[in-house]
Design a protein around this motif. Structure first.
Motif, PDB file in Angstrom:
ATOM      1  N   SER A   1       0.834  -1.193   0.000  1.00  0.00           N
ATOM      2  CA  SER A   1       0.000   0.000   0.000  1.00  0.00           C
ATOM      3  C   SER A   1       0.873   1.249   0.000  1.00  0.00           C
ATOM      4  CB  SER A   1      -0.907   0.001   1.230  1.00  0.00           C
ATOM      5  OG  SER A   1      -0.128   0.096   2.397  1.00  0.00           O
ATOM      6  N   ASN A   2       0.374   2.284  -0.597  1.00  0.00           N
ATOM      7  CA  ASN A   2       1.105   3.545  -0.647  1.00  0.00           C
ATOM      8  C   ASN A   2       0.710   4.406   0.538  1.00  0.00           C
ATOM      9  OD1 ASN A   2       2.363   2.868  -3.035  1.00  0.00           O
ATOM     10  ND2 ASN A   2       0.745   3.760  -4.294  1.00  0.00           N
ATOM     11  N   ILE A   3       1.696   4.986   1.170  1.00  0.00           N
ATOM     12  CA  ILE A   3       1.462   5.915   2.263  1.00  0.00           C
ATOM     13  C   ILE A   3       1.251   7.298   1.659  1.00  0.00           C
ATOM     14  CG2 ILE A   3       2.457   6.988   4.324  1.00  0.00           C
ATOM     15  CD1 ILE A   3       1.794   4.123   4.785  1.00  0.00           C
ATOM     16  N   THR A   4       0.190   7.932   2.041  1.00  0.00           N
ATOM     17  CA  THR A   4      -0.090   9.266   1.527  1.00  0.00           C
ATOM     18  C   THR A   4       0.183  10.306   2.609  1.00  0.00           C
ATOM     19  OG1 THR A   4      -2.392   9.224   2.242  1.00  0.00           O
ATOM     20  CG2 THR A   4      -1.915   8.336   0.040  1.00  0.00           C
ATOM     21  N   LYS A   5       0.245  11.547   2.177  1.00  0.00           N
ATOM     22  CA  LYS A   5       0.431  12.637   3.137  1.00  0.00           C
ATOM     23  C   LYS A   5      -0.733  12.689   4.120  1.00  0.00           C
ATOM     24  CE  LYS A   5       3.321  15.663   0.375  1.00  0.00           C
ATOM     25  NZ  LYS A   5       3.522  17.010  -0.151  1.00  0.00           N
ATOM     26  N   GLU A   6      -1.923  12.334   3.651  1.00  0.00           N
ATOM     27  CA  GLU A   6      -3.095  12.335   4.530  1.00  0.00           C
ATOM     28  C   GLU A   6      -2.950  11.278   5.628  1.00  0.00           C
ATOM     29  OE1 GLU A   6      -3.373  12.571   1.114  1.00  0.00           O
ATOM     30  OE2 GLU A   6      -3.763  14.717   1.315  1.00  0.00           O
ATOM     31  N   ASP A   7      -2.355  10.135   5.267  1.00  0.00           N
ATOM     32  CA  ASP A   7      -2.110   9.092   6.272  1.00  0.00           C
ATOM     33  C   ASP A   7      -1.162   9.603   7.359  1.00  0.00           C
ATOM     34  OD1 ASP A   7      -3.688   7.244   4.893  1.00  0.00           O
ATOM     35  OD2 ASP A   7      -1.989   6.505   3.721  1.00  0.00           O
ATOM     36  N   VAL A   8      -0.106  10.267   6.931  1.00  0.00           N
ATOM     37  CA  VAL A   8       0.874  10.803   7.886  1.00  0.00           C
ATOM     38  C   VAL A   8       0.227  11.878   8.746  1.00  0.00           C
ATOM     39  CG1 VAL A   8       3.066  12.013   8.121  1.00  0.00           C
ATOM     40  CG2 VAL A   8       2.817  10.204   6.419  1.00  0.00           C
ATOM     41  N   LYS A   9      -0.585  12.733   8.135  1.00  0.00           N
ATOM     42  CA  LYS A   9      -1.278  13.780   8.904  1.00  0.00           C
ATOM     43  C   LYS A   9      -2.221  13.165   9.938  1.00  0.00           C
ATOM     44  CE  LYS A   9      -1.212  17.315   5.298  1.00  0.00           C
ATOM     45  NZ  LYS A   9      -2.023  18.110   4.361  1.00  0.00           N
ATOM     46  N   LYS A  10      -2.923  12.113   9.535  1.00  0.00           N
ATOM     47  CA  LYS A  10      -3.860  11.464  10.457  1.00  0.00           C
ATOM     48  C   LYS A  10      -3.116  10.853  11.647  1.00  0.00           C
ATOM     49  CE  LYS A  10      -7.407   7.925  10.735  1.00  0.00           C
ATOM     50  NZ  LYS A  10      -8.167   6.907  10.038  1.00  0.00           N
ATOM     51  N   VAL A  11      -2.010  10.164  11.378  1.00  0.00           N
ATOM     52  CA  VAL A  11      -1.224   9.573  12.458  1.00  0.00           C
ATOM     53  C   VAL A  11      -0.639  10.669  13.349  1.00  0.00           C
ATOM     54  CG1 VAL A  11       0.842   8.216  12.978  1.00  0.00           C
ATOM     55  CG2 VAL A  11      -0.718   7.457  11.190  1.00  0.00           C
ATOM     56  N   ALA A  12      -0.218  11.775  12.741  1.00  0.00           N
ATOM     57  CA  ALA A  12       0.321  12.888  13.521  1.00  0.00           C
ATOM     58  C   ALA A  12      -0.749  13.463  14.448  1.00  0.00           C
ATOM     59  CB  ALA A  12       0.868  13.965  12.596  1.00  0.00           C
ATOM     60  N   ILE A  13      -1.961  13.578  13.960  1.00  0.00           N
ATOM     61  CA  ILE A  13      -3.062  14.077  14.806  1.00  0.00           C
ATOM     62  C   ILE A  13      -3.333  13.102  15.942  1.00  0.00           C
ATOM     63  CG2 ILE A  13      -5.548  14.530  14.842  1.00  0.00           C
ATOM     64  CD1 ILE A  13      -5.206  15.672  11.977  1.00  0.00           C
ATOM     65  N   LEU A  14      -3.376  11.814  15.638  1.00  0.00           N
ATOM     66  CA  LEU A  14      -3.619  10.816  16.679  1.00  0.00           C
ATOM     67  C   LEU A  14      -2.504  10.812  17.726  1.00  0.00           C
ATOM     68  CD1 LEU A  14      -4.926   7.863  14.487  1.00  0.00           C
ATOM     69  CD2 LEU A  14      -6.263   9.319  16.014  1.00  0.00           C
ATOM     70  N   ALA A  15      -1.269  11.062  17.292  1.00  0.00           N
ATOM     71  CA  ALA A  15      -0.130  11.080  18.207  1.00  0.00           C
ATOM     72  C   ALA A  15       0.082  12.465  18.818  1.00  0.00           C
ATOM     73  CB  ALA A  15       1.129  10.640  17.473  1.00  0.00           C
ATOM     74  N   ARG A  16      -0.779  13.396  18.448  1.00  0.00           N
ATOM     75  CA  ARG A  16      -0.691  14.780  18.941  1.00  0.00           C
ATOM     76  C   ARG A  16       0.668  15.406  18.630  1.00  0.00           C
ATOM     77  NH1 ARG A  16      -3.972  13.395  24.343  1.00  0.00           N
ATOM     78  NH2 ARG A  16      -6.020  13.577  23.403  1.00  0.00           N
ATOM     79  N   LEU A  17       1.078  15.225  17.362  1.00  0.00           N
ATOM     80  CA  LEU A  17       2.329  15.802  16.892  1.00  0.00           C
ATOM     81  C   LEU A  17       2.010  16.956  15.949  1.00  0.00           C
ATOM     82  CD1 LEU A  17       4.292  12.548  16.004  1.00  0.00           C
ATOM     83  CD2 LEU A  17       4.554  13.962  18.042  1.00  0.00           C
ATOM     84  N   ALA A  18       2.698  18.051  16.127  1.00  0.00           N
ATOM     85  CA  ALA A  18       2.557  19.186  15.219  1.00  0.00           C
ATOM     86  C   ALA A  18       3.686  19.090  14.196  1.00  0.00           C
ATOM     87  CB  ALA A  18       2.636  20.492  15.990  1.00  0.00           C
ATOM     88  N   LEU A  19       3.325  18.706  12.981  1.00  0.00           N
ATOM     89  CA  LEU A  19       4.327  18.528  11.933  1.00  0.00           C
ATOM     90  C   LEU A  19       4.217  19.635  10.896  1.00  0.00           C
ATOM     91  CD1 LEU A  19       4.081  14.687  11.279  1.00  0.00           C
ATOM     92  CD2 LEU A  19       5.674  15.898  12.765  1.00  0.00           C
ATOM     93  N   LYS A  20       5.378  20.081  10.414  1.00  0.00           N
ATOM     94  CA  LYS A  20       5.411  21.047   9.319  1.00  0.00           C
ATOM     95  C   LYS A  20       5.211  20.299   8.016  1.00  0.00           C
ATOM     96  CE  LYS A  20       8.681  23.831  11.902  1.00  0.00           C
ATOM     97  NZ  LYS A  20      10.075  24.240  12.015  1.00  0.00           N
ATOM     98  N   GLU A  21       4.876  21.038   6.970  1.00  0.00           N
ATOM     99  CA  GLU A  21       4.588  20.422   5.673  1.00  0.00           C
ATOM    100  C   GLU A  21       5.800  19.659   5.137  1.00  0.00           C
ATOM    101  OE1 GLU A  21       2.224  19.027   2.888  1.00  0.00           O
ATOM    102  OE2 GLU A  21       1.518  20.378   4.452  1.00  0.00           O
ATOM    103  N   GLU A  22       7.018  20.219   5.319  1.00  0.00           N
ATOM    104  CA  GLU A  22       8.207  19.515   4.822  1.00  0.00           C
ATOM    105  C   GLU A  22       8.477  18.244   5.627  1.00  0.00           C
ATOM    106  OE1 GLU A  22       9.523  22.939   7.484  1.00  0.00           O
ATOM    107  OE2 GLU A  22       8.361  22.839   5.660  1.00  0.00           O
ATOM    108  N   GLU A  23       8.114  18.255   6.917  1.00  0.00           N
ATOM    109  CA  GLU A  23       8.261  17.047   7.726  1.00  0.00           C
ATOM    110  C   GLU A  23       7.279  15.971   7.269  1.00  0.00           C
ATOM    111  OE1 GLU A  23       9.701  18.508  12.106  1.00  0.00           O
ATOM    112  OE2 GLU A  23       7.619  18.929  11.576  1.00  0.00           O
ATOM    113  N   ILE A  24       6.084  16.378   6.924  1.00  0.00           N
ATOM    114  CA  ILE A  24       5.082  15.420   6.449  1.00  0.00           C
ATOM    115  C   ILE A  24       5.565  14.767   5.160  1.00  0.00           C
ATOM    116  CG2 ILE A  24       2.740  15.217   5.514  1.00  0.00           C
ATOM    117  CD1 ILE A  24       1.911  17.379   7.552  1.00  0.00           C
ATOM    118  N   SER A  25       6.124  15.557   4.250  1.00  0.00           N
ATOM    119  CA  SER A  25       6.652  15.002   2.997  1.00  0.00           C
ATOM    120  C   SER A  25       7.796  14.041   3.279  1.00  0.00           C
ATOM    121  CB  SER A  25       7.136  16.125   2.084  1.00  0.00           C
ATOM    122  OG  SER A  25       6.072  16.978   1.741  1.00  0.00           O
ATOM    123  N   SER A  26       8.681  14.434   4.180  1.00  0.00           N
ATOM    124  CA  SER A  26       9.823  13.594   4.510  1.00  0.00           C
ATOM    125  C   SER A  26       9.377  12.281   5.148  1.00  0.00           C
ATOM    126  CB  SER A  26      10.755  14.357   5.459  1.00  0.00           C
ATOM    127  OG  SER A  26      11.791  13.535   5.905  1.00  0.00           O
TER     128      SER A  26
END
Length: 97
Positions: free
Chosen positions: A2-27
């Protein structure tokens, strides 16, 4: 795979209560995709006859028998303290009346 999308990373970041910048999400999206690709490679390896282990190098504790022996050093040890009262160390009073 399966492909990981930016939305997947954003969702996990929200669940983990992490504030990620856009470049961090891409990375992180790229890194997670590589990790999952590596896991997919590992799943293709036949491990049917490989015993399960908890570490790469087996470690055993070096122990000795726990035996007791009678010694007569009580007086020597009590004499090492600052004050002695009979078979006990004498310490300053810490509680008031």
């Amino acid at each position: 795979m399966s492909n990981i999308t930016k939305e997947d990373v954003k969702k996990v970041a929200i669940l983990a209560r992490l504030a990620l910048k856009e470049e961090e999400i891409s990375s992180y999206t790229e890194q997670l995709e590589k990790i999952l690709g590596y896991v997919a490679q590992l799943q293709q390896i036949d491990t049917q006859d490989v015993p399960a282990t908890t570490r790469a190098v087996e470690v055993t504790n070096v122990t000795r028998d726990d035996t007791s022996k009678i010694t007569n050093i009580r007086d020597k040890l009590l004499d090492l303290g600052p004050q002695r009262e009979g078979e006990f160390f004498r310490v300053p009073k810490i509680l008031s009346d």
